[in-house]
Enzyme design. Structure first.
Site: not given
Length: 303
Positions: A108, A143, A226
């Protein structure tokens, strides 16, 4: 060499081992894999194949290999592809052979790293492919999932993307709140220039052409545009060109030209239009925070 062709990135073995060890300790807990201990004898062996079930770009094989090795160094892991390779559904990625208990206990953690990082690399490749006809490159941001930033940025590069700063300490990025507190764009840039060492890049975020003009006069290394519309981005690119044309002795080679980065509202549907405005980089958190995992499984058990 194209913008997506370069030496493939590498991960520090020490960092990989620490990261995988932490993940294994989290999964094995206090008593280990009690399901496997209860159902699989200690002498049982297994041969398995790690198969990709989706198309995409592979990333994380070294972490998967480390997971099996840390559980049992005698487990044999044979990579059939390399990180950064594009694969088809059903294509074998690696073979694993050894103690069945070890293989099943590490499964896993190994697959979690492979699925997540291959997903990041594959999603980045979708963005990179969409703008391959332009000079722009897609780049990640800070992020990222806590603890996984280095490996996620590694996966971004494998997908043809570029890395932004790794943390708060390796570059200066002056954002809107810094500007508001400092008292203005120029004031913030001048303060940063006085503070920074000569190897530290300075980037400033602007949200209008007026702020961009202030920024150009103050001379940052990078300007982040931006949430600007494509038309405004076109104007910003032209403003940047004209500004540098007035000082040809400084900017003749283009090496010292102010780099332009666009951000905000970047999706697979918008990234092409943004790139065609002439910006150098397009930053988006989506390639790390919104990337779907690649479906990968451990199959074909032969005991």
């Amino acid at each position: 060499m194209t913008k997506t062709e370069s030496f493939r990135p590498q991960l520090s073995p020490l960092m990989v081992e620490d990261l995988v060890r932490t993940a294994l300790l989290e999964d094995l807990g206090r008593a280990g894999d009690i399901t496997t201990y209860a159902t699989i004898g200690p002498k049982k062996t297994a041969r398995m194949t790690i198969n990709g079930r989706d198309p995409g770009v592979v990333a994380g094989l070294v972490l998967a290999e480390t997971a099996f090795r840390l559980i049992d160094p005698s487990v044999r892991f044979e990579a059939l592809v390399a990180d950064g390779d594009r694969v088809s559904p059903g294509q074998p990625l690696a073979r694993v052979e050894g103690s069945a208990r070890a293989v099943l206990s590490a499964e896993r953690v190994a697959l979690n790293f492979l699925m997540h990082l291959s997903g990041v690399a594959s999603y980045t490749a979708c963005f990179s492919d969409a703008i391959a006809h332009t000079k722009a490159r897609v780049t990640c941001t800070r992020k990222t999932l806590p603890g996984l930033r280095a490996v996620e940025k590694y996966a971004v590069r494998l997908g043809g993307g570029s890395n932004h700063r790794y943390g708060l300490d390796d570059a200066i990025l002056i954002k809107d709140n810094h500007i508001a507190v400092c008292g203005g764009v120029a004031e913030a840039i001048h303060a940063a220039r006085a503070y920074a060492g000569h190897l530290v890049k300075i980037e400033v975020e602007v949200d209008s052409l007026h702020q961009m003009r202030e920024a150009l006069d103050a001379g940052p290394d990078v300007i982040l545009l931006d949430n600007m519309t494509p038309d405004t981005l076109f104007e910003a690119v032209e403003m940047n060109r004209q500004h540098h044309a007035m000082a040809p002795e400084i900017y003749a080679s283009g090496r010292n030209r102010t780099i332009l980065e666009a951000s905000g509202n970047v999706t697979l549907q918008t990234v092409r239009t943004i790139a065609e405005t002439g910006v150098d980089f397009i930053s988006t958190s989506k390639i790390t925070m919104a990337a779907p995992t690649m479906d990968i499984g451990l199959d074909s058990v032969l005991v």
